[in-house]
Structures are given as C-alpha cells and as structure tokens.
Design a protein around this motif. Structure first.
Motif, PDB file in Angstrom:
ATOM      1  N   ASP A 190      38.006  40.207  25.722  1.00 46.93           N
ATOM      2  CA  ASP A 190      37.945  39.513  27.368  1.00 46.93           C
ATOM      3  C   ASP A 190      38.613  38.479  26.779  1.00 46.93           C
ATOM      4  O   ASP A 190      39.318  38.284  27.531  1.00 46.93           O
ATOM      5  CB  ASP A 190      37.079  40.430  27.639  1.00 46.93           C
ATOM      6  CG  ASP A 190      37.301  41.468  28.866  1.00 46.93           C
ATOM      7  OD1 ASP A 190      38.289  41.529  28.891  1.00 46.93           O
ATOM      8  OD2 ASP A 190      36.318  41.678  29.334  1.00 46.93           O
ATOM      9  N   GLN A 191      37.193  38.025  25.816  1.00 48.04           N
ATOM     10  CA  GLN A 191      37.966  36.338  26.141  1.00 48.04           C
ATOM     11  C   GLN A 191      40.093  36.253  25.098  1.00 48.04           C
ATOM     12  O   GLN A 191      40.173  35.243  25.871  1.00 48.04           O
ATOM     13  CB  GLN A 191      37.278  35.471  25.152  1.00 48.04           C
ATOM     14  CG  GLN A 191      35.783  35.431  25.507  1.00 48.04           C
ATOM     15  CD  GLN A 191      34.989  35.400  24.630  1.00 48.04           C
ATOM     16  OE1 GLN A 191      34.548  34.501  23.811  1.00 48.04           O
ATOM     17  NE2 GLN A 191      33.580  34.377  24.982  1.00 48.04           N
ATOM     18  N   CYS A 192      40.038  36.930  24.459  1.00 40.67           N
ATOM     19  CA  CYS A 192      41.549  36.749  23.486  1.00 40.67           C
ATOM     20  C   CYS A 192      42.683  37.483  24.206  1.00 40.67           C
ATOM     21  O   CYS A 192      43.671  36.030  24.232  1.00 40.67           O
ATOM     22  CB  CYS A 192      41.050  38.429  22.386  1.00 40.67           C
ATOM     23  SG  CYS A 192      40.289  37.891  20.822  1.00 40.67           S
ATOM     24  N   ASP A 193      42.293  38.352  25.981  1.00 40.77           N
ATOM     25  CA  ASP A 193      43.401  38.431  25.889  1.00 40.77           C
ATOM     26  C   ASP A 193      43.163  38.446  27.913  1.00 40.77           C
ATOM     27  O   ASP A 193      43.897  38.881  28.964  1.00 40.77           O
ATOM     28  CB  ASP A 193      43.891  40.165  26.014  1.00 40.77           C
ATOM     29  CG  ASP A 193      42.973  40.839  26.893  1.00 40.77           C
ATOM     30  OD1 ASP A 193      42.066  40.332  27.015  1.00 40.77           O
ATOM     31  OD2 ASP A 193      43.446  42.400  26.197  1.00 40.77           O
ATOM     32  N   SER A 194      42.454  37.394  28.596  1.00 42.79           N
ATOM     33  CA  SER A 194      41.753  37.226  29.836  1.00 42.79           C
ATOM     34  C   SER A 194      41.409  38.835  30.390  1.00 42.79           C
ATOM     35  O   SER A 194      42.374  39.207  31.016  1.00 42.79           O
ATOM     36  CB  SER A 194      42.565  36.694  30.144  1.00 42.79           C
ATOM     37  OG  SER A 194      42.821  35.324  29.841  1.00 42.79           O
TER      38      SER A 194
ATOM     39  N   GLN B 140      40.884  50.324  22.482  1.00 46.13           N
ATOM     40  CA  GLN B 140      41.371  51.021  21.008  1.00 46.13           C
ATOM     41  C   GLN B 140      43.342  51.637  21.373  1.00 46.13           C
ATOM     42  O   GLN B 140      43.837  51.966  19.978  1.00 46.13           O
ATOM     43  CB  GLN B 140      41.174  51.498  20.144  1.00 46.13           C
ATOM     44  CG  GLN B 140      39.388  51.274  19.423  1.00 46.13           C
ATOM     45  CD  GLN B 140      38.456  51.667  19.499  1.00 46.13           C
ATOM     46  OE1 GLN B 140      38.608  53.175  18.231  1.00 46.13           O
ATOM     47  NE2 GLN B 140      37.478  51.433  17.641  1.00 46.13           N
ATOM     48  N   GLU B 141      42.952  52.342  22.218  1.00 46.62           N
ATOM     49  CA  GLU B 141      44.074  52.999  22.560  1.00 46.62           C
ATOM     50  C   GLU B 141      44.779  51.961  23.327  1.00 46.62           C
ATOM     51  O   GLU B 141      45.748  52.061  23.554  1.00 46.62           O
ATOM     52  CB  GLU B 141      43.742  54.507  23.121  1.00 46.62           C
ATOM     53  CG  GLU B 141      42.380  55.059  22.789  1.00 46.62           C
ATOM     54  CD  GLU B 141      42.156  56.367  23.766  1.00 46.62           C
ATOM     55  OE1 GLU B 141      42.685  56.195  24.969  1.00 46.62           O
ATOM     56  OE2 GLU B 141      41.416  57.157  23.126  1.00 46.62           O
ATOM     57  N   GLU B 142      44.439  51.369  24.933  1.00 51.06           N
ATOM     58  CA  GLU B 142      45.139  50.681  25.684  1.00 51.06           C
ATOM     59  C   GLU B 142      44.918  49.186  25.396  1.00 51.06           C
ATOM     60  O   GLU B 142      44.079  48.616  24.867  1.00 51.06           O
ATOM     61  CB  GLU B 142      45.144  50.423  27.000  1.00 51.06           C
ATOM     62  CG  GLU B 142      44.871  51.955  26.858  1.00 51.06           C
ATOM     63  CD  GLU B 142      46.427  52.647  27.012  1.00 51.06           C
ATOM     64  OE1 GLU B 142      47.439  51.675  27.665  1.00 51.06           O
ATOM     65  OE2 GLU B 142      46.882  54.012  27.524  1.00 51.06           O
ATOM     66  N   SER B 143      46.227  48.321  25.667  1.00 56.72           N
ATOM     67  CA  SER B 143      46.640  47.267  24.792  1.00 56.72           C
ATOM     68  C   SER B 143      46.419  45.697  26.485  1.00 56.72           C
ATOM     69  O   SER B 143      45.554  44.659  26.036  1.00 56.72           O
ATOM     70  CB  SER B 143      47.522  46.550  24.226  1.00 56.72           C
ATOM     71  OG  SER B 143      48.230  46.597  24.551  1.00 56.72           O
ATOM     72  N   ASN B 144      46.351  46.435  27.772  1.00 53.36           N
ATOM     73  CA  ASN B 144      46.613  46.255  28.553  1.00 53.36           C
ATOM     74  C   ASN B 144      45.377  45.758  29.211  1.00 53.36           C
ATOM     75  O   ASN B 144      45.759  46.951  30.105  1.00 53.36           O
ATOM     76  CB  ASN B 144      48.318  46.106  29.624  1.00 53.36           C
ATOM     77  CG  ASN B 144      48.626  45.271  30.168  1.00 53.36           C
ATOM     78  OD1 ASN B 144      47.390  44.595  30.621  1.00 53.36           O
ATOM     79  ND2 ASN B 144      49.496  45.833  31.047  1.00 53.36           N
ATOM     80  N   TRP B 145      44.625  44.920  29.627  1.00 52.10           N
ATOM     81  CA  TRP B 145      43.895  45.083  29.948  1.00 52.10           C
ATOM     82  C   TRP B 145      44.077  43.640  31.058  1.00 52.10           C
ATOM     83  O   TRP B 145      42.536  43.165  31.169  1.00 52.10           O
ATOM     84  CB  TRP B 145      42.323  44.621  29.154  1.00 52.10           C
ATOM     85  CG  TRP B 145      41.839  45.803  28.499  1.00 52.10           C
ATOM     86  CD1 TRP B 145      42.706  46.438  27.354  1.00 52.10           C
ATOM     87  CD2 TRP B 145      41.262  47.089  28.966  1.00 52.10           C
ATOM     88  NE1 TRP B 145      41.854  48.208  27.090  1.00 52.10           N
ATOM     89  CE2 TRP B 145      41.473  47.747  28.237  1.00 52.10           C
ATOM     90  CE3 TRP B 145      40.492  47.141  29.829  1.00 52.10           C
ATOM     91  CZ2 TRP B 145      40.474  48.986  28.238  1.00 52.10           C
ATOM     92  CZ3 TRP B 145      39.475  47.992  30.174  1.00 52.10           C
ATOM     93  CH2 TRP B 145      39.318  49.057  29.151  1.00 52.10           C
ATOM     94  N   SER B 146      44.443  43.328  31.583  1.00 55.01           N
ATOM     95  CA  SER B 146      45.125  42.235  32.471  1.00 55.01           C
ATOM     96  C   SER B 146      44.190  42.585  34.129  1.00 55.01           C
ATOM     97  O   SER B 146      43.643  44.100  34.514  1.00 55.01           O
ATOM     98  CB  SER B 146      46.283  41.926  32.661  1.00 55.01           C
ATOM     99  OG  SER B 146      47.192  43.472  33.600  1.00 55.01           O
TER     100      SER B 146
ATOM    101  N   MET C 229      45.789  45.356  36.034  1.00 52.52           N
ATOM    102  CA  MET C 229      45.653  46.900  35.558  1.00 52.52           C
ATOM    103  C   MET C 229      43.931  48.072  35.357  1.00 52.52           C
ATOM    104  O   MET C 229      43.380  48.745  34.989  1.00 52.52           O
ATOM    105  CB  MET C 229      45.402  46.964  34.266  1.00 52.52           C
ATOM    106  CG  MET C 229      47.313  46.264  33.764  1.00 52.52           C
ATOM    107  SD  MET C 229      48.745  47.536  34.140  1.00 52.52           S
ATOM    108  CE  MET C 229      48.371  49.279  33.584  1.00 52.52           C
ATOM    109  N   LEU C 230      43.047  46.440  36.083  1.00 60.50           N
ATOM    110  CA  LEU C 230      41.799  47.464  36.713  1.00 60.50           C
ATOM    111  C   LEU C 230      41.626  48.724  37.514  1.00 60.50           C
ATOM    112  O   LEU C 230      40.799  49.892  36.636  1.00 60.50           O
ATOM    113  CB  LEU C 230      41.009  46.100  37.622  1.00 60.50           C
ATOM    114  CG  LEU C 230      39.438  47.087  37.661  1.00 60.50           C
ATOM    115  CD1 LEU C 230      38.502  47.069  36.848  1.00 60.50           C
ATOM    116  CD2 LEU C 230      38.785  46.474  39.267  1.00 60.50           C
ATOM    117  N   ALA C 231      42.296  49.117  38.203  1.00 61.01           N
ATOM    118  CA  ALA C 231      42.372  50.868  39.043  1.00 61.01           C
ATOM    119  C   ALA C 231      42.642  51.542  37.115  1.00 61.01           C
ATOM    120  O   ALA C 231      42.234  52.782  37.718  1.00 61.01           O
ATOM    121  CB  ALA C 231      42.848  50.667  40.429  1.00 61.01           C
ATOM    122  N   ASP C 232      43.973  50.777  36.684  1.00 62.63           N
ATOM    123  CA  ASP C 232      44.179  51.906  36.296  1.00 62.63           C
ATOM    124  C   ASP C 232      43.084  52.453  34.903  1.00 62.63           C
ATOM    125  O   ASP C 232      42.571  53.383  34.311  1.00 62.63           O
ATOM    126  CB  ASP C 232      45.624  51.213  35.252  1.00 62.63           C
ATOM    127  CG  ASP C 232      46.314  52.141  36.081  1.00 62.63           C
ATOM    128  OD1 ASP C 232      46.689  52.453  37.497  1.00 62.63           O
ATOM    129  OD2 ASP C 232      48.461  50.912  35.923  1.00 62.63           O
TER     130      ASP C 232
END
Length: 464
Positions: free
Chosen positions: A354-358, A395-401, A404-407
């Motif tokens: 989380d710290q790497c990509d907020s 490991q499967e999804e890179s976008n955790w902004s 994207m919380l609901a997805d």
C-alpha cells in the motif's frame, strides 16, 4: 414518309418521356428521397443515350478542328453499334451484380426502426455495471466511516492501557521470577498495526522465551505423522550430554518435546494466581481481572466506563529464523504443536504494498474484518485468512487505487468463495500451509453458503 417517321419518333419519344416522368414522380414514395435521386440520375443518363442514338448520323463521327471530340459527346459516340451494345451490356451486367438478391435486403427494411448494434448493447451493460460499481463504492466508504473506523482517542486510550499493564507485568516477573529466561516483552496485534476495526478491544502481549540453541530444535509439522504444515514440534536435544534440568524450560517438556500448553500453564499461574490485579487496577485507575474461561492467559481491562480491552498473553520462541507462538491447533489433539507465526510478515507485506502505490488493500481488509466481526455466520474467518486473500489478489491485480475499491472488494469476495469451494487457502508466504486446515467441513460449507448468497447483492454484507 420523312414527316411520318419524325412524328412516329416524336410519339415514341413522348411515350418514353411520359413513362420516365411517371417513374420519377412515384419513386420518392417507394424509395425515399435518396433513392429517388439516384434513380433520376440513372434514368436521365439512359434517356440522353437514347436521344443521341436515334439522332446520330450514319457516318463516323467528325472530330472538331482540334482533333478531339466535343465534351458534350460521350466517349462511346463514335463506336459501332456492336461495340455500343457490348459496352452497354457490360455496364448493365455490372449493375445487376450489385443489386441485392436476398428478399430480406429489399427496400421495406429501409422503413423499419433501426435495431441497436451489439456494441451499443455492450455499452449499455457496461454503463449499468459502472453505475452499480459507483453505488457500491459509495456504500463501502460510508460503511467504513460509520462502522469500521475507530476514533483516534479510543485507540490512544486502549494503547496506553496496554502499555501500563505490560510495564506492571514486566516489573512483577523480574522481581518474583528473576531466573526465568525471558526477552523483553512487547505489544503486538492489529491495534498497533492500525488494522483493528469497530472497537479497540483486543491486543497481544508477546512474551519471548529465551532458549539454548544447542538444546532445542524445530521439526516441521509436515515431517511428522500428523502432517500439519504451519506447525512445529520443539524437541529437546542432547539429553545424554545435557541432562534434564540443564535448561529452565525442561520443566515444560512432555514426551521429549517442549509443550506450549505446559508453558502457558506456567504463565497462567503467575498472571491469574500470583498478581494482585485489583490493587494494580486501583493504582492505574483501571478495573483489571482475568478473563472468564475458556479464554486462557487473557486479562480484561476496563479503562473507561463503557470500554473494555482484552490483553492476550502469548508466549513465543525463536529458533534460527523460525518464530513460533504458543497457540495450539484448533482441531488437532496434540498439545505439543507450536504455531508458525506468519502474521507480522503478512501485515508488513500488505502495508508495504500500500505504501508503494497508495493503494486500498488495508482499507479493503478492514472492511472485510468488520463484516466478519459483525456477522456471526462469518465469525470463523480470521484476519490471517482475509489478509492472504488480498495478498493473492495483489499478485493478479496491480491497480489498487482508491477508485478501484469496489472492484477489488468484489474480486476478493469471489476469490474467497473460490477458496472455500476448493477447501484450500494457501498462505501467500508459505504455500504449503493451508489456512483452512482448522475449519471443519460443515463450517466451510456454512461460510461458503453465506458469502455466495450475498454475491448477487453484496450490499447485504454491509447492513450488519
């Protein structure tokens, strides 16, 4: 005769003109404006061809003084009748080949309402999904603010109470049991990692044992007859050279192995039987008492009139790079099994990501924890299991902004259902460890059914 021929030709010409005018006047009713225009242009060209054919001289066409044909004359005007006919046949043939032969492609379809294309349908479906996702996103954030998040002052008060209790216990053990080989105790758990939800009501006090490295060794659970990955036996070594009593912890050996239950019983006698907690509580302005069974090695601390904190005493040991805690297997009957401690490493990895990509991994985990804590049917799901579901998804999804919380929440929910269906949730740090090994088949079925029932309407989980 000539005048008669001219009258006949003029009569024929007027007949054709009349027919052409009739066709053009009625074409718009059948073909529409665009079709009538095209038919008019084609008909005019045919009529001009006919006029020039009947009025052309029998002799070859004369060229203008410049040696070129007039721009008013068509290219084929000087050709013989045979070539003229062949060219016209060729043009007619090509025109006929372009006409539709399927009755369904006839003009009546021109007046039917246009059906939406598949791409238009897909866009409508995607738009609907987007609206549902936005609705769920808003509900997740609202649920977090209303139910999940713990006020900062409550967290601070709970942490301070835990620090005070830890200091008192450390002083007591040093004074009453100076020969007990212990490292410095420290507080741990979700409260200190900012991952606790709903209320600040529990924390762990880690009590590290100091073991002689040459007298003890670890045996993985998968190498034993029990075949339980994630657990270890701690065996007493070299008894012929270092007889029983050479180590302080020999008193807790059962069947040649260090028993976590015997170690816990030793601390329970100290914590529950030797310390005057009411006196310490009055000194600290708390109400302190040992928790009621079946909670072992747990203190209940009332630090505010309406707030309580449960402190779990957790003996721990380190051999090499292996950290074990005295928390027995939930189903196994062997009292000598020590649990491999993976929680600190799992939490550290989650927070580092989380710290790497907020990202919103910790936020998603806290929402899941609150849902499970508020829903009795999901009470068997642990924080470690939920953490590993999110680590696998990372490991499967890179976008955790945050957007994207609901997805990611829905993906984690589906992933958890899939793991329950398979009955196996491998640890992200140690794939040999099945984190569902302490659940019964009936519990797995109940958890899977509860989560699957909410899959079509996940908002139901947020209503508890």
């Amino acid at each position: 005769m000539a005048s008669a021929g001219q009258r006949k030709g003029k009569k024929d010409d007027n007949g054709i003109g009349t027919a052409i005018d009739f066709v053009l006047s009625n074409a718009r009713l059948v073909l529409g404006v665009g079709g009538a225009a095209m038919l008019g242009i084609a008909t005019l060209a045919v009529k001009r061809m006919y006029d020039r054919a009947i009025s052309a001289p029998s002799s070859p066409t004369r060229l203008s003084q410049s040696g070129k044909r007039s721009w008013e004359e068509p290219n084929w005007l000087g050709s013989s009748s045979r070539l003229l006919t062949q060219d016209m046949k060729t043009s007619l043939s090509r025109s006929l080949q372009t006409l539709p032969t399927d009755p369904s492609a006839a003009d009546p379809d021109f007046f039917r309402p246009t059906k939406p294309k598949p791409s238009a349908k897909r866009s409508q479906v995607e738009l609907k999904k987007s609206r549902l996702r936005l609705s769920l996103q808003e509900k997740l954030f609202a649920y977090y603010r209303r139910k999940v998040a713990i006020p900062a002052d409550e967290q601070a008060r709970a942490k301070q109470a835990a620090v005070d209790i830890c200091a008192e216990l450390r002083s007591f053990l040093r004074a009453k049991l100076p020969d007990m080989p212990l490292r410095d105790m420290y507080l741990s758990g979700s409260l200190y990692d900012d991952l606790q939800v709903v209320t600040a009501d529990h924390i762990q006090l880690i009590v590290p044992l100091m073991l002689e490295q040459n007298l003890w060794s670890c045996i993985p659970g998968e190498d034993t007859i029990m075949n339980i990955p994630g657990f270890y036996l701690v065996r007493r070594e070299n008894p012929e050279y270092f007889p029983r009593g050479s180590s302080y912890w020999d008193r807790c050996v059962v069947g040649g192995y260090l028993s976590p239950k015997a170690v816990a019983d030793t601390f329970e006698k100290v914590v529950a039987g030797s310390i005057n907690w009411p006196a310490i509580g009055s000194l600290l302005d708390y109400v302190i008492r040992p928790a009621a069974p079946p909670a072992d090695l747990t203190l209940e601390v009332q630090y505010d009139p309406d707030r309580r904190l449960f402190i779990d005493f957790l003996p721990s040991l380190t051999l090499g790079d292996i950290i074990l805690v005295a928390r027995p297997h939930r189903l196994a009957q062997n009292d000598n099994l020590w649990r491999l401690s993976l929680r600190p490493a799992e939490t550290a990895r989650l927070r580092a990501l989380d710290q790497c990509d907020s990202g919103c991994r910790c936020l998603c985990l806290k929402i899941f924890k609150a849902v499970c804590k508020s829903n009795p049917a999901l009470a068997h799901l642990t924080a470690s299991q939920l953490t590993n579901v999110i680590l696998h998804l990372s490991q499967e999804e890179s976008n955790w902004s945050q957007d994207m919380l609901a997805d990611r929440f829905l993906q984690a929910l589906k992933g958890l259902i899939g793991y329950l269906e398979a009955g196996v949730l491998p640890s992200a740090l140690n794939p040999k460890v099945n984190l569902f090994s302490e659940l019964t088949p009936e519990e797995v079925d109940e958890l899977g059914y509860t989560l699957y029932s909410s899959l079509s309407e996940p908002e139901v989980l947020l209503q508890t």
